[in-house]
Write a protein that holds these residues in place. Structure first.
Motif, PDB file in Angstrom:
ATOM      1  N   ASP A 145       1.708  -0.261  -7.194  1.00  0.00           N
ATOM      2  CA  ASP A 145       1.300   0.348  -5.921  1.00  0.00           C
ATOM      3  C   ASP A 145       2.434   1.164  -5.321  1.00  0.00           C
ATOM      4  O   ASP A 145       3.581   0.698  -5.239  1.00  0.00           O
ATOM      5  N   PHE A 146       2.077   2.351  -4.885  1.00  0.00           N
ATOM      6  CA  PHE A 146       3.037   3.262  -4.276  1.00  0.00           C
ATOM      7  C   PHE A 146       3.770   2.603  -3.117  1.00  0.00           C
ATOM      8  O   PHE A 146       3.166   1.997  -2.241  1.00  0.00           O
ATOM      9  N   LEU A 147       5.073   2.711  -3.121  1.00  0.00           N
ATOM     10  CA  LEU A 147       5.995   2.229  -2.090  1.00  0.00           C
ATOM     11  C   LEU A 147       6.089   0.700  -2.012  1.00  0.00           C
ATOM     12  O   LEU A 147       6.684   0.164  -1.081  1.00  0.00           O
ATOM     13  N   SER A 148       5.487   0.022  -3.003  1.00  0.00           N
ATOM     14  CA  SER A 148       5.665  -1.435  -3.071  1.00  0.00           C
ATOM     15  C   SER A 148       7.088  -1.740  -3.523  1.00  0.00           C
ATOM     16  O   SER A 148       7.845  -0.843  -3.922  1.00  0.00           O
ATOM     17  N   ASP A 149       7.465  -3.008  -3.490  1.00  0.00           N
ATOM     18  CA  ASP A 149       8.810  -3.386  -3.910  1.00  0.00           C
ATOM     19  C   ASP A 149       9.020  -3.033  -5.389  1.00  0.00           C
ATOM     20  O   ASP A 149      10.100  -2.561  -5.781  1.00  0.00           O
TER      21      ASP A 149
END
Length: 995
Positions: free
Chosen positions: A86-90
């Motif tokens: 997922d975009f911008l997840s850790d």
């Protein structure tokens, strides 16, 4: 005393020549092998969560090996099933940090877009009150006779320019729910309800893409006509009822006698979303007029990234170096919470009673309303420049980063004004024949760079769509690439290198849907592309030295939106037109305000200078700009153009028009314009005007020939002339001149060429192989150097003049030997790669196009094949010996007697083999590579086993064997079984020649 003076002079000249020779020596050394910073780049696209550390490293290492030195990192969602990250997840930020660390290791610079997708700056974290906004309205008609409660409906939002197709259900709900009241105004009904034409564009509700050809470069100047008095709302009859509306929309007000129209004004989101963003990044575009909103976005998005990658060192050789604003595709914005306050401060009057003009109503009169709209757009532009572009630049600077901007397409400001903010102004051009024509952006970005003194001018290069289908390759792109270089571009950033997240066995692999020239490690010719990149790198190195020479400066009209388009008469050719013998730049009014005059030239703080300023054929100009132009003329400048008639603004109206008339009388003199061009002295300079300026096909500027004639009358020689179809550009410094020239035709040419330089004897620098040689046949007369020139098909060259070069011309040159020594027509052994369906080994008695073969594995083959032949060489090595391959589709690597000679990708298709060939038996090996389409077309005869309804095939998900019999796999279909095949292979004839 005289002897001492002479000695000092001679010593000084000697020192100057020594310095010049040292500079030239370094220039030559760096030209042969330029530093990493001069290498081309790529758009490195990731597809919505399809990313792994392994493929990131593979991509970057392949870039390094191929000669790519920089990249722009963007993540989108175009035609590929979603991935697991997922975009911008850790996990995502960890992978980005891995990419950044690997780029540092490899010395590859990263430029990062300031938001998900390629559009702008936003995401789901941006709430409605911090998004791009429109001032919208609803209206009701009431009468003093009515006794019912007045209820004002909530104004609906404007339809999004790109529709609601990209909205998620959650986003659509938020878009519909966001609303804030601004004002309520009432006024007596008017007799006729005439509307202002094109109000959605004039009031910045929308700005269609200029590259699509749906909007004009700039709006017409504000009308000088009052219009129909019966259709106008009288300002003194407008009543402010804002404080009388209750929270439920009812109005605590009794109308006076008569019929009244009541308008409710409110703020709505403009419908712009991050596009085409990864799914977790879809959301509102942040407010482009508000630093608080922008900071909230930047801190959320970039803050997460910065916290993961750690401190960015200013002088680190690779890794994150720059933030990026890509082509403006968010549309227009005409409101922000403090817009009324900012407007009043900047324009000097309160806009409240002109709010009805937003909806196309006429307030006061048509002339007055159009001026208000001009002021509205000017205020919006200033806020975007100050609170968005400049603020991002400052934000970047705090993190030891710079900012690049592509200032075009749906830009609601003036392109040149927005681009002038950038540390690195950037352009875009599409592969000719494979998409839009955005070449105007090249003229804009290079103009910005020249005026502002920016040495680096990149371009999103060779973008393509649908019908490109892996057809483009270095050879096919040579002519257009040289056009871009001659137009002022000095860094190609190829669009696009798609992250190859699929297994290496699946090629051509992942794509960005149908978009982009495919510039990635899955290309058939990628193992040979470094040779082409070396050419590009050498060109980019020289074209970033010194400053560009241009004689003509075209001033754009004031106001926004505005696209700089030079007169067509100043360009030779069609879509990829070339400059004529006097080069030019465009300049925005905001840039011109910083100019001065030196030695009768218009000079900018950057050092850029111009012989003549050409005014637009335009009816309006503000007193401030007109006063600046008068000052430049008074200091000694030459200006071509007719006087304006009035100011475009309501600021200080009507006194502003009186000021314009008074300034016009001072500069142009009193009385009517003459029919023909007439020069008039004003101070130390001159203004040249006449009715004949307006009678031209080029609507916005005088015909180029008029300007050229004036320059010649001033004794200014043409910068470059020739009797053949050759394009050029010219870079200069105090000690040298560098001209880049290229043949614009597919045939070899012989030409006489003339350069406006006499800074030493000329040299020819070859960017294909990095060699330099003296030109010994030339003539210098009145500051112009003339020489004969031979160029092969689309061949280019650098002609360098340096003060340290002082050899004499040889008027009796030795005749050049061009002799065919032998044709290699013995049978060829050819090895194909069985993995891609080709036979392991075949024998061709005669060279032929693979598509003419009866063998299916050859006819539909894509990839590398190796040709082998032994030959006896009986020649002598007294003169240079070359191997000429004749016709090649599409690139070739030559090995002779076990040693690599080089790679061929463009004309002349020959290599110097003097150091490799030997008397007697020689072993020749030629690796030839073609393009992907033939194998893709052949595979269309087999069952389809690819992506269906946005889902990966079962065999891929479960790591099972393929049963379709296909050799290729990709995420987009651009061919069918009946598509025409492309000529392929070594077609020859192959000859050994002596020169």
């Amino acid at each position: 005393m005289k002897f001492k003076l002479l000695f000092v002079v001679l010593l000084f000249i000697c020192c100057i020549n020594t310095i010049s020779k040292a500079q030239l020596k370094k220039l030559k050394s760096d030209f042969e092998k330029p530093a990493n910073i001069y290498k081309p780049g790529v758009y490195w696209y990731f597809m919505d969560g399809n990313m792994t550390a392994e493929t990131i490293t593979k991509d970057l290492e392949s870039m390094k090996k191929a000669g790519i030195g920089n990249l722009i990192f963007l993540e989108v969602n175009v035609g590929v099933p979603r991935g697991k990250v997922d975009f911008l997840s850790d996990e995502w930020t960890t992978l980005f940090a891995h990419a950044e660390k690997e780029a540092r290791r490899l010395g590859i610079e990263i430029t990062l877009g300031i938001g998900p997708g390629w559009t702008g700056s936003g995401g789901p974290w941006v709430k409605g009150n911090q998004s791009m906004q429109h001032l919208v309205s609803s209206q009701v008609i009431v009468s003093s006779k009515d006794r019912k409660i007045i209820t004002l409906p909530v104004p609906p939002p404007k339809a999004p320019f790109f529709g609601e197709g990209g909205f998620t259900p959650e986003f659509k709900k938020e878009w519909q729910n966001y609303y804030e009241d601004v004002a309520v105004l009432a006024f007596p009904m008017i007799k006729t309800d005439e509307k202002i034409k094109d109000i959605d564009e004039k009031a910045l509700y929308q700005r269609a893409p200029f590259s699509s050809g749906t909007v004009k470069a700039n709006l017409a100047p504000p009308s000088g006509i009052n219009g129909n008095p019966q259709s106008a709302i009288a300002k003194n009859q407008i009543i402010d009822l804002t404080g009388k509306m209750l929270p439920n929309g009812t109005l605590n007000w009794t109308p006076p006698t008569g019929t009244w129209k009541i308008m409710r004004f409110g703020s709505r989101n403009n419908g712009a979303i991050t596009r085409p963003a990864p799914f977790p990044g879809i959301g509102f575009e942040s407010n482009k007029m508000d630093t608080t909103a922008l900071n909230a976005h930047l801190d959320f998005y970039l803050g997460k990234i910065f916290s993961k990658i750690g401190k960015i060192e200013k002088n680190q050789p690779g890794g994150l170096k720059r933030l990026h604003m890509d082509s403006w595709e968010m549309g227009a914005q005409n409101w922000t919470p403090n817009f009324r306050k900012e407007f009043t401060k900047r324009r000097g009057y309160d806009p409240l009673k002109y709010y009805p003009v937003y909806a196309g109503n006429v307030v006061g009169n048509l002339k007055e309303s159009e001026r208000f709209l001009w002021d509205l757009r000017q205020t919006a532009q200033e806020l975007v420049l100050e609170n968005h572009a400049n603020h991002v630049k400052e934000y970047a600077k705090k993190h030891n980063l710079t900012l690049s901007i592509e200032p075009y397409d749906m830009n609601p400001t003036s392109d040149l004004e927005l681009g002038s903010v950038a540390d690195v102004p950037m352009a875009e051009f599409w592969s000719k024949g494979f998409g839009f024509n955005s070449t105007y952006s090249v003229i804009e970005a290079t103009s910005i760079a020249h005026v502002m003194g920016r040495s680096l001018v990149p371009a999103e290069a060779f973008t393509a769509q649908d019908n490109e289908g892996w057809k483009q390759h270095p050879t096919s792109m040579k002519n257009q690439g040289d056009w871009a270089f001659a137009s002022g571009i000095n860094r190609f950033v190829y669009h696009t290198f798609q992250n190859q997240f699929l297994p290496d066995s699946l090629k051509p692999g992942a794509t960005m849907g149908p978009y982009g020239v495919h510039w990635d490690r899955s290309q058939t010719w990628w193992p040979m592309v470094d040779s082409y990149h070396e050419y590009v790198t050498r060109c980019q190195y020289l074209l970033q030295q010194g400053r560009t020479v241009a004689d003509i400066l075209y001033l754009t009209p004031e106001g926004s939106p505005n696209v700089f388009e030079p007169p067509l008469s100043a360009i030779v050719g069609d879509t990829i037109g070339d400059r004529k013998s006097y080069n030019f730049d465009g300049c925005a009014p905001g840039q011109l305000m910083k100019a001065s005059v030196k030695n009768n030239k218009i000079v900018f703080p950057s050092g850029a200078s111009y012989e003549i300023l050409v005014l637009p054929i335009y009816e309006t100009m503000t007193p401030d700009l007109l006063e600046k132009i008068g000052s430049l003329i008074n200091q000694g400048a030459t200006v071509l153009g007719n006087p304006p008639l009035r100011s475009p603004s309501l600021t200080n109206y009507p006194q502003c028009d009186v000021m314009v008339k008074n300034l016009v009388a001072q500069i142009w003199g009193k009385g009517l314009l003459a029919d023909q061009l007439v020069p008039r002295k004003y101070g130390k300079g001159q203004i040249i005007s006449g009715k004949s300026i307006d009678n031209q096909k080029d609507k916005l500027y005088p015909n180029y020939e008029i300007t050229a004639k004036i320059l010649k009358s001033k004794g200014i020689q043409e910068d470059f002339t020739t009797d053949a179809k050759i394009r050029y550009t010219h870079r200069t410094s105090d000690d040298w001149d560098i001209y880049f020239i290229s043949n614009t035709t597919k045939n070899p040419i012989k030409a006489n060429v003339h350069f406006r330089s006499s800074k030493g004897s000329p040299e020819l620098w070859n960017a294909i192989n990095g060699t330099t040689k003296r030109i010994t046949q030339f003539k210098v007369e009145k500051g112009v150097t003339s020489l004969p020139m031979e160029l092969d098909a689309y061949e280019s060259a650098f002609i360098v003049f340096d003060k340290g070069n002082n050899w004499q011309s040889n008027n009796n040159p030795t005749a050049q030997i061009n002799q065919d020594l032998q044709t290699l027509n013995a049978p060829w052994k050819i090895n194909f790669d069985e993995k891609w369906g080709g036979p392991k080994e075949v024998v061709f008695n005669n060279l032929l196009d693979w598509t003419k073969s009866d063998v299916e594995g050859i006819k539909y083959y894509s990839g590398l094949a190796t040709y082998k032949q032994d030959f006896e060489f009986k020649g002598k090595n007294k003169n240079a010996i070359y191997l000429n391959l004749g016709e090649v589709k599409n690139m070739a690597r030559v090995k002779l007697n076990g040693k690599e000679v080089g790679v061929l990708w463009t004309a002349p298709w020959q290599l110097n083999i003097s150091d490799f060939v030997k008397t007697g038996k020689n072993e020749l090996e030629i690796e030839v590579v073609n393009l992907w389409p033939n194998r893709l077309i052949g595979d269309e005869k087999k069952p389809y086993d690819g992506v269906v309804n946005g889902q990966w095939p079962e065999w891929l998900l479960k790591n099972q064997p393929r049963t379709s019999g296909r050799f290729t796999f990709t995420t987009t279909q651009q061919y069918n079984a009946n598509s025409p095949l492309l000529p392929s292979g070594l077609i020859g004839p192959v000859k050994i020649v002596q020169k």
